[in-house]
Design an enzyme around this catalytic site. Sequence first.
Site, mmCIF file in Angstrom:
data_model
loop_
_atom_site.group_PDB
_atom_site.id
_atom_site.type_symbol
_atom_site.label_atom_id
_atom_site.label_comp_id
_atom_site.label_asym_id
_atom_site.label_seq_id
_atom_site.Cartn_x
_atom_site.Cartn_y
_atom_site.Cartn_z
ATOM 1 N N ASP A 200 0.866 -1.171 0.000
ATOM 2 C CA ASP A 200 0.000 0.000 0.000
ATOM 3 C C ASP A 200 0.910 1.230 0.000
ATOM 4 O OD1 ASP A 200 -1.548 2.169 0.693
ATOM 5 O OD2 ASP A 200 -2.653 1.156 2.288
ATOM 6 N N GLN A 203 0.901 6.436 1.181
ATOM 7 C CA GLN A 203 1.617 7.482 1.922
ATOM 8 C C GLN A 203 3.101 7.547 1.569
ATOM 9 O OE1 GLN A 203 0.163 9.713 3.808
ATOM 10 N NE2 GLN A 203 -1.847 8.790 4.070
ATOM 11 N N LYS A 226 -3.626 11.949 -3.080
ATOM 12 C CA LYS A 226 -2.596 12.217 -2.063
ATOM 13 C C LYS A 226 -1.283 12.611 -2.728
ATOM 14 C CE LYS A 226 -4.783 9.348 1.387
ATOM 15 N NZ LYS A 226 -4.787 8.118 2.184
ATOM 16 N N CYS A 364 -8.565 5.953 10.382
ATOM 17 C CA CYS A 364 -8.844 4.661 9.714
ATOM 18 C C CYS A 364 -7.829 3.594 10.101
ATOM 19 C CB CYS A 364 -8.897 4.790 8.194
ATOM 20 S SG CYS A 364 -10.231 5.803 7.601
HETATM 21 C C1 LIG Z 1 -5.498 7.124 2.396
HETATM 22 C C2 LIG Z 1 -5.016 5.769 2.571
HETATM 23 C C3 LIG Z 1 -5.709 4.664 2.057
HETATM 24 C C4 LIG Z 1 -7.027 4.805 1.367
HETATM 25 O O1 LIG Z 1 -6.939 5.631 0.246
HETATM 26 P P1 LIG Z 1 -8.241 6.140 -0.518
HETATM 27 O O2 LIG Z 1 -7.719 7.244 -1.364
HETATM 28 O O3 LIG Z 1 -9.200 6.609 0.542
HETATM 29 O O4 LIG Z 1 -8.771 4.995 -1.288
HETATM 30 C C5 LIG Z 1 -5.163 3.422 2.221
HETATM 31 N N1 LIG Z 1 -3.987 3.245 2.838
HETATM 32 C C6 LIG Z 1 -3.286 4.267 3.354
HETATM 33 C C7 LIG Z 1 -1.962 4.002 4.005
HETATM 34 C C8 LIG Z 1 -3.779 5.558 3.237
HETATM 35 O O5 LIG Z 1 -3.091 6.569 3.757
#
Ligand SMILES: *Cc1c(COP(=O)(O)O)cnc(C)c1O
Length: 406
Positions: A200, A203, A226, A364
Amino acid sequence: MRKFEINTVRKDFPLLERTIYGKRLVYFDNGATAQKPQIVIDRIQQYYSSENANIHRGVHHLSQVGTDLYEEARKTIQSFLNAKHEEEIIMTKGTTDSINLVAFGYSKLLKAGDEVLITEMEHHSNIVPWQMACEYSGATCRYIPLNGKGELDLSNIDELINSKTKILAVTHVSNSLGTINPIEMLIEKAHAVGAKVLIDGAQSLQHFKVDVQQLDADFYVFSGHKLFGPTGTGVLYGKKEALEQLPPYQGGGDMIKEVKMSGTTYNELPHKFEAGTPNIAGGIALKTAIDYFTEFDLSELEAHEKELLEYAETKLKALPGVRIIGTSENKVSVLSFVVEGAHHFDVGTLLDKQGVAVRTGHHCTQPVMDYFGINGTVRASFAFYNTKEEVDIFIGALERALNMLG
Ligand SMILES: *Cc1c(COP(=O)(O)O)cnc(C)c1O
Protein backbone atom coordinates in the site's frame (compact mmCIF):
# COMPACT_ATOMS: atom_id res chain seq x y z
CA MET A 1 14.87 19.77 -13.26
CA ARG A 2 13.21 22.64 -11.41
CA LYS A 3 14.98 24.12 -8.42
CA PHE A 4 12.93 23.78 -5.22
CA GLU A 5 12.17 27.30 -4.03
CA ILE A 6 9.49 27.29 -1.36
CA ASN A 7 7.96 30.73 -2.03
CA THR A 8 7.49 30.12 -5.75
CA VAL A 9 6.28 26.59 -5.13
CA ARG A 10 3.56 27.78 -2.77
CA LYS A 11 2.21 30.09 -5.47
CA ASP A 12 1.46 27.00 -7.60
CA PHE A 13 -1.20 25.94 -5.07
CA PRO A 14 -4.09 28.43 -5.05
CA LEU A 15 -5.80 26.97 -2.00
CA LEU A 16 -2.79 27.73 0.21
CA GLU A 17 -3.61 31.44 -0.20
CA ARG A 18 -6.99 31.28 1.39
CA THR A 19 -8.08 32.23 4.89
CA ILE A 20 -10.24 30.30 7.35
CA TYR A 21 -12.30 32.34 9.88
CA GLY A 22 -10.26 35.34 8.78
CA LYS A 23 -6.98 33.59 9.65
CA ARG A 24 -4.34 32.49 7.20
CA LEU A 25 -4.83 28.79 6.49
CA VAL A 26 -2.15 26.41 7.73
CA TYR A 27 -2.86 23.15 5.93
CA PHE A 28 -1.35 20.22 7.84
CA ASP A 29 -3.77 17.53 6.70
CA ASN A 30 -1.77 16.30 3.72
CA GLY A 31 -2.00 12.70 4.91
CA ALA A 32 -5.75 12.83 4.22
CA THR A 33 -5.42 14.59 0.88
CA ALA A 34 -2.92 16.92 -0.74
CA GLN A 35 -3.67 20.29 -2.34
CA LYS A 36 -3.58 20.60 -6.13
CA PRO A 37 -1.35 22.84 -8.20
CA GLN A 38 -3.17 25.21 -10.58
CA ILE A 39 -1.99 23.29 -13.66
CA VAL A 40 -3.82 20.16 -12.44
CA ILE A 41 -7.01 22.18 -11.91
CA ASP A 42 -6.57 23.77 -15.35
CA ARG A 43 -6.03 20.39 -16.96
CA ILE A 44 -9.43 19.15 -15.77
CA GLN A 45 -11.09 22.34 -17.02
CA GLN A 46 -9.34 22.05 -20.40
CA TYR A 47 -10.44 18.46 -20.82
CA TYR A 48 -14.11 19.21 -20.26
CA SER A 49 -14.14 22.47 -22.19
CA SER A 50 -12.32 21.30 -25.32
CA GLU A 51 -11.55 17.57 -25.37
CA ASN A 52 -14.41 15.66 -23.76
CA ALA A 53 -15.47 12.42 -25.48
CA ASN A 54 -15.61 8.77 -24.45
CA ILE A 55 -12.41 6.83 -25.07
CA HIS A 56 -11.34 3.42 -26.43
CA ARG A 57 -14.46 2.93 -28.56
CA GLY A 58 -14.82 5.81 -30.94
CA VAL A 59 -13.57 6.43 -34.47
CA HIS A 60 -14.09 10.17 -34.33
CA HIS A 61 -11.32 12.66 -33.71
CA LEU A 62 -12.10 13.62 -30.11
CA SER A 63 -12.43 10.03 -29.03
CA GLN A 64 -8.99 9.30 -30.48
CA VAL A 65 -7.48 12.35 -28.79
CA GLY A 66 -9.00 11.35 -25.45
CA THR A 67 -7.76 7.78 -25.81
CA ASP A 68 -4.24 8.97 -26.61
CA LEU A 69 -4.19 11.33 -23.64
CA TYR A 70 -5.46 8.65 -21.28
CA GLU A 71 -2.95 6.10 -22.54
CA GLU A 72 -0.16 8.67 -22.24
CA ALA A 73 -1.15 9.04 -18.59
CA ARG A 74 -0.65 5.31 -18.19
CA LYS A 75 2.84 5.60 -19.70
CA THR A 76 3.72 8.44 -17.34
CA ILE A 77 2.63 6.33 -14.36
CA GLN A 78 4.62 3.41 -15.72
CA SER A 79 7.79 5.45 -15.87
CA PHE A 80 7.07 7.13 -12.50
CA LEU A 81 6.98 3.68 -10.83
CA ASN A 82 9.53 2.20 -13.21
CA ALA A 83 7.17 -0.64 -14.14
CA LYS A 84 8.46 -2.96 -16.82
CA HIS A 85 5.31 -3.03 -18.97
CA GLU A 86 2.65 -0.44 -19.68
CA GLU A 87 -0.14 -3.00 -19.28
CA GLU A 88 0.97 -3.57 -15.68
CA ILE A 89 -0.63 -0.21 -14.81
CA ILE A 90 -4.34 -0.55 -13.99
CA MET A 91 -6.19 2.74 -13.55
CA THR A 92 -8.56 2.64 -10.56
CA LYS A 93 -10.54 4.99 -8.33
CA GLY A 94 -7.88 4.96 -5.63
CA THR A 95 -6.02 2.85 -3.11
CA THR A 96 -9.20 1.37 -1.64
CA ASP A 97 -10.45 0.38 -5.08
CA SER A 98 -7.07 -1.12 -6.04
CA ILE A 99 -6.86 -3.25 -2.88
CA ASN A 100 -10.45 -4.44 -3.27
CA LEU A 101 -9.68 -5.49 -6.84
CA VAL A 102 -6.78 -7.68 -5.70
CA ALA A 103 -8.51 -8.99 -2.56
CA PHE A 104 -11.63 -9.90 -4.55
CA GLY A 105 -9.43 -11.91 -6.91
CA TYR A 106 -7.81 -13.62 -3.94
CA SER A 107 -11.20 -14.50 -2.47
CA LYS A 108 -11.52 -16.77 -5.53
CA LEU A 109 -7.93 -18.12 -5.38
CA LEU A 110 -7.65 -18.80 -1.64
CA LYS A 111 -8.91 -21.90 0.12
CA ALA A 112 -9.27 -23.17 3.68
CA GLY A 113 -5.85 -23.68 5.26
CA ASP A 114 -4.27 -20.79 3.32
CA GLU A 115 -3.07 -17.72 5.20
CA VAL A 116 -3.24 -14.02 4.38
CA LEU A 117 -0.76 -11.91 6.30
CA ILE A 118 -1.40 -8.22 7.02
CA THR A 119 -0.14 -5.96 9.81
CA GLU A 120 -1.60 -4.24 12.86
CA MET A 121 -0.56 -0.92 11.29
CA GLU A 122 -2.72 -1.09 8.18
CA HIS A 123 -5.29 1.45 7.07
CA HIS A 124 -8.78 -0.10 7.28
CA SER A 125 -8.77 -0.34 3.49
CA ASN A 126 -5.88 -2.82 3.70
CA ILE A 127 -7.58 -4.83 6.47
CA VAL A 128 -11.27 -5.15 5.68
CA PRO A 129 -10.97 -6.39 2.05
CA TRP A 130 -8.62 -9.14 3.27
CA GLN A 131 -10.93 -10.09 6.11
CA MET A 132 -13.71 -10.32 3.52
CA ALA A 133 -11.52 -12.44 1.21
CA CYS A 134 -10.85 -14.80 4.14
CA GLU A 135 -14.52 -14.90 5.08
CA TYR A 136 -15.51 -15.80 1.50
CA SER A 137 -12.74 -18.36 0.93
CA GLY A 138 -12.24 -19.95 4.34
CA ALA A 139 -8.60 -18.78 4.51
CA THR A 140 -7.13 -17.38 7.74
CA CYS A 141 -6.09 -13.76 8.22
CA ARG A 142 -3.03 -13.20 10.42
CA TYR A 143 -1.11 -10.06 11.26
CA ILE A 144 2.34 -8.73 12.11
CA PRO A 145 2.04 -6.88 15.46
CA LEU A 146 3.33 -3.42 16.44
CA ASN A 147 5.97 -2.35 18.93
CA GLY A 148 5.96 0.67 21.26
CA LYS A 149 7.69 2.92 18.73
CA GLY A 150 4.96 2.26 16.20
CA GLU A 151 7.11 -0.05 14.11
CA LEU A 152 6.39 -3.60 13.01
CA ASP A 153 7.47 -6.14 15.61
CA LEU A 154 9.38 -8.64 13.48
CA SER A 155 10.48 -10.94 16.31
CA ASN A 156 8.13 -13.68 15.14
CA ILE A 157 8.32 -12.99 11.42
CA ASP A 158 9.71 -16.36 10.35
CA GLU A 159 6.71 -18.11 11.88
CA LEU A 160 4.21 -15.57 10.48
CA ILE A 161 5.56 -15.87 6.94
CA ASN A 162 5.32 -19.60 6.32
CA SER A 163 4.44 -22.14 3.64
CA LYS A 164 0.70 -21.46 4.16
CA THR A 165 1.09 -17.75 3.46
CA LYS A 166 -0.36 -16.91 0.03
CA ILE A 167 -0.24 -13.13 0.16
CA LEU A 168 1.31 -10.48 2.38
CA ALA A 169 -0.40 -7.06 2.28
CA VAL A 170 1.55 -4.31 4.03
CA THR A 171 1.72 -0.55 3.95
CA HIS A 172 4.95 1.09 2.81
CA VAL A 173 4.35 4.00 5.21
CA SER A 174 1.88 4.17 8.11
CA ASN A 175 -0.68 6.93 7.62
CA SER A 176 -1.31 7.43 11.34
CA LEU A 177 2.29 7.09 12.62
CA GLY A 178 4.52 7.97 9.67
CA THR A 179 6.66 4.83 10.10
CA ILE A 180 8.46 3.60 6.97
CA ASN A 181 8.38 -0.20 6.94
CA PRO A 182 11.29 -2.47 5.94
CA ILE A 183 9.33 -3.81 2.99
CA GLU A 184 12.37 -4.97 0.99
CA MET A 185 13.11 -7.58 3.65
CA LEU A 186 9.44 -8.58 3.96
CA ILE A 187 9.09 -8.99 0.19
CA GLU A 188 12.15 -11.19 0.12
CA LYS A 189 10.88 -13.39 2.95
CA ALA A 190 7.41 -13.68 1.39
CA HIS A 191 8.85 -14.63 -1.97
CA ALA A 192 11.04 -17.25 -0.32
CA VAL A 193 7.87 -19.14 0.70
CA GLY A 194 6.15 -18.52 -2.65
CA ALA A 195 3.74 -15.83 -1.37
CA LYS A 196 2.81 -12.72 -3.33
CA VAL A 197 3.12 -9.22 -1.84
CA LEU A 198 0.85 -6.18 -2.09
CA ILE A 199 2.31 -2.86 -0.96
CA ASP A 200 0.00 0.00 0.00
CA GLY A 201 1.84 3.05 -1.30
CA ALA A 202 -0.81 5.66 -0.41
CA GLN A 203 1.62 7.48 1.92
CA SER A 204 4.96 6.86 0.26
CA LEU A 205 5.22 8.20 -3.30
CA GLN A 206 4.63 11.81 -2.22
CA HIS A 207 7.66 11.54 0.07
CA PHE A 208 10.31 9.41 -1.62
CA LYS A 209 11.23 7.59 -4.82
CA VAL A 210 9.75 4.15 -5.42
CA ASP A 211 10.97 1.69 -8.05
CA VAL A 212 8.63 -1.29 -8.28
CA GLN A 213 11.10 -3.43 -10.21
CA GLN A 214 13.83 -2.86 -7.67
CA LEU A 215 11.41 -3.58 -4.81
CA ASP A 216 10.15 -6.64 -6.65
CA ALA A 217 6.63 -6.12 -5.22
CA ASP A 218 3.90 -8.10 -6.99
CA PHE A 219 1.32 -5.35 -6.45
CA TYR A 220 1.84 -1.69 -5.56
CA VAL A 221 -1.15 0.63 -5.09
CA PHE A 222 -1.71 4.35 -4.53
CA SER A 223 -4.27 7.18 -4.73
CA GLY A 224 -3.94 10.15 -7.10
CA HIS A 225 -5.40 12.64 -4.64
CA LYS A 226 -2.60 12.22 -2.06
CA LEU A 227 -0.09 12.83 -4.85
CA PHE A 228 -1.40 16.31 -5.79
CA GLY A 229 -3.80 14.83 -8.36
CA PRO A 230 -7.61 14.59 -8.51
CA THR A 231 -9.84 12.53 -6.22
CA GLY A 232 -11.32 9.41 -7.78
CA THR A 233 -8.03 8.44 -9.43
CA GLY A 234 -5.62 5.74 -8.42
CA VAL A 235 -3.37 2.99 -9.60
CA LEU A 236 -2.86 -0.71 -9.22
CA TYR A 237 0.54 -1.76 -10.45
CA GLY A 238 0.81 -5.51 -10.77
CA LYS A 239 3.47 -7.75 -12.23
CA LYS A 240 2.09 -9.16 -15.44
CA GLU A 241 2.02 -12.75 -14.25
CA ALA A 242 0.46 -11.77 -10.90
CA LEU A 243 -2.30 -9.82 -12.68
CA GLU A 244 -2.89 -12.59 -15.18
CA GLN A 245 -3.54 -15.04 -12.33
CA LEU A 246 -6.34 -12.85 -10.96
CA PRO A 247 -9.92 -13.18 -12.16
CA PRO A 248 -11.59 -9.94 -13.33
CA TYR A 249 -13.13 -7.74 -10.63
CA GLN A 250 -16.02 -5.96 -12.32
CA GLY A 251 -17.73 -6.99 -15.52
CA GLY A 252 -18.93 -4.56 -18.17
CA GLY A 253 -17.84 -2.60 -21.19
CA ASP A 254 -14.16 -2.34 -22.15
CA MET A 255 -13.08 -5.38 -20.10
CA ILE A 256 -14.34 -7.88 -22.68
CA LYS A 257 -13.01 -9.35 -25.90
CA GLU A 258 -16.25 -10.95 -27.04
CA VAL A 259 -19.69 -11.23 -25.46
CA LYS A 260 -22.13 -13.94 -26.50
CA MET A 261 -25.31 -14.92 -24.71
CA SER A 262 -23.54 -18.20 -24.02
CA GLY A 263 -20.56 -16.52 -22.31
CA THR A 264 -17.81 -13.90 -22.47
CA THR A 265 -14.09 -13.85 -23.12
CA TYR A 266 -12.14 -11.21 -21.25
CA ASN A 267 -9.93 -8.47 -22.63
CA GLU A 268 -6.15 -8.37 -22.28
CA LEU A 269 -4.32 -6.42 -19.58
CA PRO A 270 -4.81 -3.69 -18.53
CA HIS A 271 -8.40 -3.51 -19.89
CA LYS A 272 -9.42 -6.78 -18.22
CA PHE A 273 -9.53 -4.82 -14.94
CA GLU A 274 -10.98 -1.56 -16.27
CA ALA A 275 -14.70 -2.10 -16.74
CA GLY A 276 -16.86 0.83 -17.78
CA THR A 277 -16.08 4.44 -18.61
CA PRO A 278 -13.17 5.49 -16.43
CA ASN A 279 -12.42 8.83 -14.80
CA ILE A 280 -10.93 10.14 -18.05
CA ALA A 281 -10.36 13.75 -16.99
CA GLY A 282 -8.99 12.55 -13.66
CA GLY A 283 -6.54 10.13 -15.24
CA ILE A 284 -5.25 12.79 -17.62
CA ALA A 285 -4.92 15.31 -14.78
CA LEU A 286 -3.11 12.72 -12.66
CA LYS A 287 -0.47 12.67 -15.39
CA THR A 288 -0.20 16.46 -15.06
CA ALA A 289 0.24 16.08 -11.29
CA ILE A 290 2.99 13.49 -11.71
CA ASP A 291 4.70 15.59 -14.39
CA TYR A 292 4.57 18.57 -12.01
CA PHE A 293 5.91 16.60 -9.05
CA THR A 294 8.70 14.87 -10.96
CA GLU A 295 10.06 18.19 -12.22
CA PHE A 296 11.66 18.57 -8.81
CA ASP A 297 14.67 16.77 -7.48
CA LEU A 298 12.87 14.57 -4.95
CA SER A 299 15.83 14.58 -2.57
CA GLU A 300 15.41 18.38 -2.18
CA LEU A 301 11.77 17.92 -1.21
CA GLU A 302 12.69 15.12 1.16
CA ALA A 303 15.32 17.26 2.87
CA HIS A 304 12.82 20.09 3.30
CA GLU A 305 10.19 17.77 4.80
CA LYS A 306 12.75 16.21 7.13
CA GLU A 307 13.70 19.67 8.37
CA LEU A 308 10.03 20.50 8.99
CA LEU A 309 9.50 17.25 10.86
CA GLU A 310 12.52 17.72 13.12
CA TYR A 311 11.68 21.37 13.76
CA ALA A 312 8.06 20.57 14.66
CA GLU A 313 9.02 17.55 16.73
CA THR A 314 11.45 19.55 18.87
CA LYS A 315 8.86 22.27 19.49
CA LEU A 316 6.11 19.77 20.20
CA LYS A 317 8.21 17.82 22.70
CA ALA A 318 8.79 21.02 24.67
CA LEU A 319 5.05 21.40 25.36
CA PRO A 320 3.83 19.94 28.68
CA GLY A 321 1.49 16.96 28.51
CA VAL A 322 2.12 16.24 24.83
CA ARG A 323 3.08 12.69 23.87
CA ILE A 324 4.10 11.78 20.35
CA ILE A 325 2.69 8.47 19.05
CA GLY A 326 4.97 6.89 16.47
CA THR A 327 8.60 7.46 17.32
CA SER A 328 10.46 5.36 14.78
CA GLU A 329 13.72 6.85 13.52
CA ASN A 330 12.57 5.85 10.09
CA LYS A 331 9.54 7.98 9.33
CA VAL A 332 8.03 10.51 6.94
CA SER A 333 6.79 13.98 7.88
CA VAL A 334 3.82 12.91 9.99
CA LEU A 335 3.39 13.90 13.64
CA SER A 336 0.69 12.12 15.62
CA PHE A 337 0.25 13.09 19.25
CA VAL A 338 -2.03 12.98 22.24
CA VAL A 339 -2.42 15.60 24.96
CA GLU A 340 -2.79 14.49 28.53
CA GLY A 341 -6.23 15.36 29.89
CA ALA A 342 -7.56 16.69 26.57
CA HIS A 343 -9.62 14.98 23.91
CA HIS A 344 -8.08 14.97 20.42
CA PHE A 345 -11.32 16.32 18.99
CA ASP A 346 -11.24 19.40 21.26
CA VAL A 347 -7.61 20.07 20.41
CA GLY A 348 -8.39 19.77 16.68
CA THR A 349 -11.40 22.06 16.97
CA LEU A 350 -9.43 24.75 18.81
CA LEU A 351 -6.67 24.54 16.18
CA ASP A 352 -9.25 24.83 13.40
CA LYS A 353 -10.65 28.03 14.93
CA GLN A 354 -7.16 29.47 14.52
CA GLY A 355 -6.94 28.44 10.87
CA VAL A 356 -4.83 25.31 11.43
CA ALA A 357 -6.15 22.20 9.66
CA VAL A 358 -5.07 18.91 11.27
CA ARG A 359 -6.76 15.54 11.44
CA THR A 360 -8.08 14.01 14.66
CA GLY A 361 -9.41 10.56 15.45
CA HIS A 362 -8.30 7.05 14.60
CA HIS A 363 -7.23 7.88 11.00
CA CYS A 364 -8.84 4.66 9.71
CA THR A 365 -6.38 2.67 11.83
CA GLN A 366 -8.39 1.57 14.85
CA PRO A 367 -6.08 -1.38 15.64
CA VAL A 368 -3.17 1.10 16.01
CA MET A 369 -5.21 3.12 18.49
CA ASP A 370 -6.16 -0.07 20.38
CA TYR A 371 -2.51 -1.07 20.55
CA PHE A 372 -1.57 2.26 22.15
CA GLY A 373 -4.66 2.20 24.40
CA ILE A 374 -6.00 5.50 23.06
CA ASN A 375 -9.07 6.39 21.05
CA GLY A 376 -7.42 8.80 18.67
CA THR A 377 -4.61 11.25 18.06
CA VAL A 378 -4.11 14.71 16.61
CA ARG A 379 -2.15 14.30 13.40
CA ALA A 380 -0.18 17.01 11.61
CA SER A 381 1.11 15.79 8.25
CA PHE A 382 3.38 17.96 6.14
CA ALA A 383 3.84 18.28 2.39
CA PHE A 384 6.78 19.85 0.58
CA TYR A 385 4.88 23.16 0.26
CA ASN A 386 4.66 23.62 4.04
CA THR A 387 6.98 25.96 5.89
CA LYS A 388 8.68 26.49 9.25
CA GLU A 389 6.61 29.66 9.71
CA GLU A 390 3.51 27.49 9.46
CA VAL A 391 4.96 25.16 12.10
CA ASP A 392 5.43 28.22 14.34
CA ILE A 393 1.81 29.25 13.80
CA PHE A 394 0.69 25.69 14.56
CA ILE A 395 2.74 25.49 17.76
CA GLY A 396 1.48 28.91 18.91
CA ALA A 397 -2.11 27.86 18.19
CA LEU A 398 -1.57 24.59 20.04
CA GLU A 399 -0.18 26.42 23.09
CA ARG A 400 -3.28 28.61 23.18
CA ALA A 401 -5.50 25.54 22.79
CA LEU A 402 -3.73 23.76 25.65
CA ASN A 403 -4.11 26.81 27.90
CA MET A 404 -7.83 26.90 27.21
CA LEU A 405 -8.22 23.18 27.82
CA GLY A 406 -5.89 23.07 30.82
C1 LIG B 1 -5.50 7.12 2.40
C2 LIG B 1 -5.02 5.77 2.57
C3 LIG B 1 -5.71 4.66 2.06
C4 LIG B 1 -7.03 4.81 1.37
O1 LIG B 1 -6.94 5.63 0.25
P1 LIG B 1 -8.24 6.14 -0.52
O2 LIG B 1 -7.72 7.24 -1.36
O3 LIG B 1 -9.20 6.61 0.54
O4 LIG B 1 -8.77 5.00 -1.29
C5 LIG B 1 -5.16 3.42 2.22
N1 LIG B 1 -3.99 3.24 2.84
C6 LIG B 1 -3.29 4.27 3.35
C7 LIG B 1 -1.96 4.00 4.00
C8 LIG B 1 -3.78 5.56 3.24
O5 LIG B 1 -3.09 6.57 3.76
